[in-house]
Design a protein around this motif. Structure first.
Motif, PDB file in Angstrom:
ATOM      1  N   LEU A  81       5.668   0.007  13.009  1.00 14.23           N
ATOM      2  CA  LEU A  81       5.712  -0.431  11.615  1.00 14.23           C
ATOM      3  C   LEU A  81       6.044  -1.918  11.504  1.00 14.23           C
ATOM      4  N   VAL A  82       6.945  -2.415  12.359  1.00 17.25           N
ATOM      5  CA  VAL A  82       7.255  -3.850  12.344  1.00 17.25           C
ATOM      6  C   VAL A  82       6.017  -4.665  12.717  1.00 17.25           C
ATOM      7  N   ALA A  83       5.325  -4.244  13.766  1.00 12.28           N
ATOM      8  CA  ALA A  83       4.110  -4.960  14.171  1.00 12.28           C
ATOM      9  C   ALA A  83       3.047  -4.898  13.077  1.00 12.28           C
ATOM     10  N   ALA A  84       2.905  -3.741  12.428  1.00 12.75           N
ATOM     11  CA  ALA A  84       1.926  -3.617  11.348  1.00 12.75           C
ATOM     12  C   ALA A  84       2.302  -4.493  10.156  1.00 12.75           C
ATOM     13  N   SER A  85       3.592  -4.625   9.880  1.00 14.52           N
ATOM     14  CA  SER A  85       4.031  -5.471   8.772  1.00 14.52           C
ATOM     15  C   SER A  85       3.726  -6.944   9.057  1.00 14.52           C
ATOM     16  N   ILE A  86       3.984  -7.371  10.300  1.00 15.10           N
ATOM     17  CA  ILE A  86       3.644  -8.750  10.665  1.00 15.10           C
ATOM     18  C   ILE A  86       2.142  -8.964  10.579  1.00 15.10           C
ATOM     19  N   TRP A  87       1.384  -7.963  10.998  1.00 12.71           N
ATOM     20  CA  TRP A  87      -0.081  -8.063  10.940  1.00 12.71           C
ATOM     21  C   TRP A  87      -0.574  -8.238   9.506  1.00 12.71           C
ATOM     22  N   THR A  88      -0.080  -7.418   8.584  1.00 10.25           N
ATOM     23  CA  THR A  88      -0.567  -7.522   7.207  1.00 10.25           C
ATOM     24  C   THR A  88      -0.124  -8.823   6.545  1.00 10.25           C
ATOM     25  N   CYS A  89       1.076  -9.303   6.878  1.00 10.96           N
ATOM     26  CA  CYS A  89       1.520 -10.586   6.310  1.00 10.96           C
ATOM     27  C   CYS A  89       0.646 -11.736   6.801  1.00 10.96           C
ATOM     28  N   MET A  90       0.271 -11.704   8.076  1.00  9.89           N
ATOM     29  CA  MET A  90      -0.581 -12.760   8.624  1.00  9.89           C
ATOM     30  C   MET A  90      -1.978 -12.688   8.035  1.00  9.89           C
ATOM     31  N   ARG A  91      -2.518 -11.496   7.896  1.00  9.29           N
ATOM     32  CA  ARG A  91      -3.854 -11.359   7.302  1.00  9.29           C
ATOM     33  C   ARG A  91      -3.849 -11.798   5.837  1.00  9.29           C
ATOM     34  N   THR A  92      -2.784 -11.483   5.122  1.00  9.08           N
ATOM     35  CA  THR A  92      -2.691 -11.911   3.728  1.00  9.08           C
ATOM     36  C   THR A  92      -2.600 -13.424   3.625  1.00  9.08           C
ATOM     37  N   TYR A  93      -1.886 -14.043   4.547  1.00 10.89           N
ATOM     38  CA  TYR A  93      -1.788 -15.503   4.546  1.00 10.89           C
ATOM     39  C   TYR A  93      -3.128 -16.139   4.908  1.00 10.89           C
ATOM     40  N   ASP A  94      -3.863 -15.535   5.839  1.00 13.05           N
ATOM     41  CA  ASP A  94      -5.149 -16.106   6.248  1.00 13.05           C
ATOM     42  C   ASP A  94      -6.212 -15.948   5.170  1.00 13.05           C
ATOM     43  N   ALA A  95      -6.178 -14.844   4.429  1.00 12.85           N
ATOM     44  CA  ALA A  95      -7.176 -14.582   3.383  1.00 12.85           C
ATOM     45  C   ALA A  95      -6.456 -14.183   2.103  1.00 12.85           C
ATOM     46  N   PRO A  96      -5.858 -15.150   1.386  1.00 13.41           N
ATOM     47  CA  PRO A  96      -5.051 -14.806   0.203  1.00 13.41           C
ATOM     48  C   PRO A  96      -5.867 -14.279  -0.966  1.00 13.41           C
ATOM     49  N   ASP A  97      -7.171 -14.488  -0.958  1.00 18.79           N
ATOM     50  CA  ASP A  97      -7.991 -14.037  -2.074  1.00 18.79           C
ATOM     51  C   ASP A  97      -8.498 -12.614  -1.889  1.00 18.79           C
ATOM     52  N   VAL A  98      -8.132 -11.961  -0.794  1.00 24.06           N
ATOM     53  CA  VAL A  98      -8.601 -10.603  -0.499  1.00 24.06           C
ATOM     54  C   VAL A  98      -7.388  -9.686  -0.364  1.00 24.06           C
ATOM     55  N   LEU A  99      -7.418  -8.582  -1.071  1.00 25.69           N
ATOM     56  CA  LEU A  99      -6.344  -7.597  -0.976  1.00 25.69           C
ATOM     57  C   LEU A  99      -6.436  -6.883   0.368  1.00 25.69           C
ATOM     58  N   HIS A 100      -5.357  -6.911   1.145  1.00 26.27           N
ATOM     59  CA  HIS A 100      -5.381  -6.356   2.498  1.00 26.27           C
ATOM     60  C   HIS A 100      -5.115  -4.849   2.446  1.00 26.27           C
ATOM     61  N   PRO A 150      -6.442  -2.501   4.569  1.00 27.11           N
ATOM     62  CA  PRO A 150      -6.296  -1.751   5.828  1.00 27.11           C
ATOM     63  C   PRO A 150      -4.860  -1.357   6.156  1.00 27.11           C
ATOM     64  N   PHE A 151      -3.890  -2.155   5.696  1.00 28.97           N
ATOM     65  CA  PHE A 151      -2.499  -1.779   5.961  1.00 28.97           C
ATOM     66  C   PHE A 151      -2.148  -0.468   5.278  1.00 28.97           C
ATOM     67  N   VAL A 152      -2.741  -0.209   4.130  1.00 30.28           N
ATOM     68  CA  VAL A 152      -2.449   1.046   3.425  1.00 30.28           C
ATOM     69  C   VAL A 152      -2.859   2.237   4.281  1.00 30.28           C
ATOM     70  N   ALA A 153      -4.016   2.114   4.965  1.00 25.89           N
ATOM     71  CA  ALA A 153      -4.446   3.205   5.838  1.00 25.89           C
ATOM     72  C   ALA A 153      -3.464   3.406   6.997  1.00 25.89           C
ATOM     73  N   VAL A 154      -2.994   2.298   7.576  1.00 25.91           N
ATOM     74  CA  VAL A 154      -2.008   2.400   8.658  1.00 25.91           C
ATOM     75  C   VAL A 154      -0.721   3.025   8.142  1.00 25.91           C
ATOM     76  N   TRP A 155      -0.306   2.611   6.947  1.00 26.32           N
ATOM     77  CA  TRP A 155       0.935   3.156   6.387  1.00 26.32           C
ATOM     78  C   TRP A 155       0.803   4.642   6.098  1.00 26.32           C
ATOM     79  N   LEU A 156      -0.350   5.078   5.653  1.00 24.41           N
ATOM     80  CA  LEU A 156      -0.543   6.506   5.386  1.00 24.41           C
ATOM     81  C   LEU A 156      -0.435   7.329   6.662  1.00 24.41           C
ATOM     82  N   VAL A 157      -0.907   6.762   7.772  1.00 21.94           N
ATOM     83  CA  VAL A 157      -0.743   7.450   9.055  1.00 21.94           C
ATOM     84  C   VAL A 157       0.738   7.593   9.400  1.00 21.94           C
ATOM     85  N   ALA A 158       1.493   6.511   9.184  1.00 19.49           N
ATOM     86  CA  ALA A 158       2.934   6.568   9.447  1.00 19.49           C
ATOM     87  C   ALA A 158       3.621   7.561   8.514  1.00 19.49           C
ATOM     88  N   ALA A 159       3.208   7.579   7.229  1.00 15.17           N
ATOM     89  CA  ALA A 159       3.811   8.524   6.280  1.00 15.17           C
ATOM     90  C   ALA A 159       3.493   9.970   6.664  1.00 15.17           C
TER      91      ALA A 159
END
Length: 423
Positions: free
Chosen positions: A159-178, A180-189
């Motif tokens: 989950l920590v690695a996934a959180s860093i991943w989504t923050c970096m992707r959001t910073y790289d593409a701020p105009d696109v809602l990220h 894919p993290f929701v799908a990863v989070w649903l797997v964790a849930a």
């Protein structure tokens, strides 16, 4: 249900009831015998052993790092593989001998070594500098370890690695809602639901915060107040948690109750942020109007609907007030005036009413974290309203006095409506 604190309360209650003559000694003994044994806890020797193991692992890593440039590339790769094999073997041995905590620790260390291996292999062979992609790969490996071993620590690493991943992707593409993290989070849930583990539920709930915060602070959302976007996220988590807890299943109850607690605390936090950021105590937005994206509004509306659906299913009056608290916090966004001048009295009233509803909701449903969240929200709102930069302090004192009188009147009505035992 049968955790240590519950068993301690139950033992104390049984002893008191037996002393008062409420139940017979034979009945108390039958109840104690019917309870399953408590799982083995972590003793002092195990804590010392864990610290010693971590120190040995740190010493090994420091030694390898000091001689990293002198080691041939095949040997470096072999060292990384050996670390994974050793941690996996030790974890399997500990699991077979019933030492679950140490087995979980080995799986967690193995997940960390896997992430270090990704970084070191990329450095050795000069692979592409896609750090976000490396974090995603690390997260996938840690999740695989968690699913195979049932390790809570490996789930936390993933989950920590996934959180860093989504923050970096959001910073790289701020105009696109990220998304894919929701799908990863649903797997964790889903994993936390299958494990029926409170620790995993807490980890899953905490993992939502980085995604919502990163999404709310996106550069391209200029003009949208981040606190309002966070409010929609808190509303969705709160409402979804109540709805999941309403499902007649112990697994759903555990996961949903944890999510609803984090949703209530987040709702109180964003209510405080709405006052401090929108009323110019802390300057964040640059536009004069608060523009919320449609998807965020739909998330907030879904939170209200889910809370009302849960109240209709469980028939608990506190959940109706919880839905009202969510709706009032969301209502503060359009109630806030667009011009810089003026006092947002209606928004203040909505937020204070929301926190009061949250306190009463927790008391009616006997959910202490919800009560604590409401009191924290009230304290933050009073502080924010009192010490706001713009406006007259005299007007604010008059507003707080009127709000206090309204709260006393509301208390009088409740005192007449509720049964004496529930007051």
């Amino acid at each position: 249900m049968f955790d240590k604190s519950y068993r301690q309360r139950l033992d104390a209650d049984l002893a008191r009831w037996e002393a008062d003559g409420v139940i017979a000694p034979a009945a108390a003994a039958s109840i104690r015998n019917a309870l399953p044994p408590l799982p083995a806890g972590i003793n002092i020797a195990m804590v010392v052993a864990i610290v010693g193991g971590l120190l040995i692992a740190a010493a090994f890593l420091a030694f390898v790092a000091a001689h990293w440039t002198e080691i041939l590339r095949p040997m470096r790769f072999a060292i990384l593989l050996a670390g994974l094999v050793v941690t996996g073997g030790l974890g399997a041995w500990f699991a077979a001998s019933g030492r679950i905590v140490l087995a979980d620790l080995c799986a967690s260390v193995g997940a960390i070594i896997f992430g270090a291996g990704i970084a070191l292999v990329g450095q050795m062979y000069h692979l592409g500098e896609d750090f976000a992609g490396g974090m995603l790969l690390w997260s996938i490996g840690a999740f695989a370890a968690a699913l195979l071993t049932g390790s809570r620590g490996a789930l936390a690493v993933g989950l920590v690695a996934a959180s860093i991943w989504t923050c970096m992707r959001t910073y790289d593409a701020p105009d696109v809602l990220h998304l894919p993290f929701v799908a990863v989070w649903l797997v964790a849930a889903a994993t936390a639901f299958a494990w029926n583990c409170r620790v995993a539920a807490h980890l899953v709930a905490l993992a939502l915060l980085p995604w919502w915060i990163a999404t709310a602070l996106r550069v391209e959302l200029d003009g949208a107040q981040p606190s309002f976007l966070l409010a929609n996220g808190a509303a969705l988590v709160f409402g979804a948690g109540l709805a999941i807890a309403a499902v007649p299943s112990p697994r759903a109850l555990r996961l949903g109750s944890v999510l609803s607690v984090y949703g209530a605390l987040s709702l109180a936090g964003v209510a405080f942020l709405e006052v401090t950021t929108v009323d110019d105590i802390i300057h964040i937005r640059t536009a004069k109007a608060s523009v919320q994206p449609l998807w965020a509004i739909l998330c907030g509306a879904a939170g209200v609907i889910l809370a009302l659906a849960s109240a209709a299913f469980t028939r608990r009056p506190g959940e109706v007030l919880a839905a009202g608290a969510i709706a009032l916090v969301l209502l503060a966004a359009p109630l806030w005036p667009a011009p810089a001048a003026g006092e947002p009295w209606l928004a203040y009233a909505a937020l204070l009413s929301a926190m009061l509803c949250l306190v009463v909701s927790g008391m009616l449903d006997d959910v202490r974290p919800r009560v604590v969240a409401g009191w924290l929200g009230i304290a933050g709102l009073v502080a924010g309203i009192t010490w706001a930069v713009k406006g007259s302090l005299l007007h604010r004192s008059a507003f707080l006095a009127v709000a206090g009188v309204a709260a006393v009147a509301f208390a009088t009505v409740l005192n007449r409506m509720l049964p004496r035992a529930a007051r």
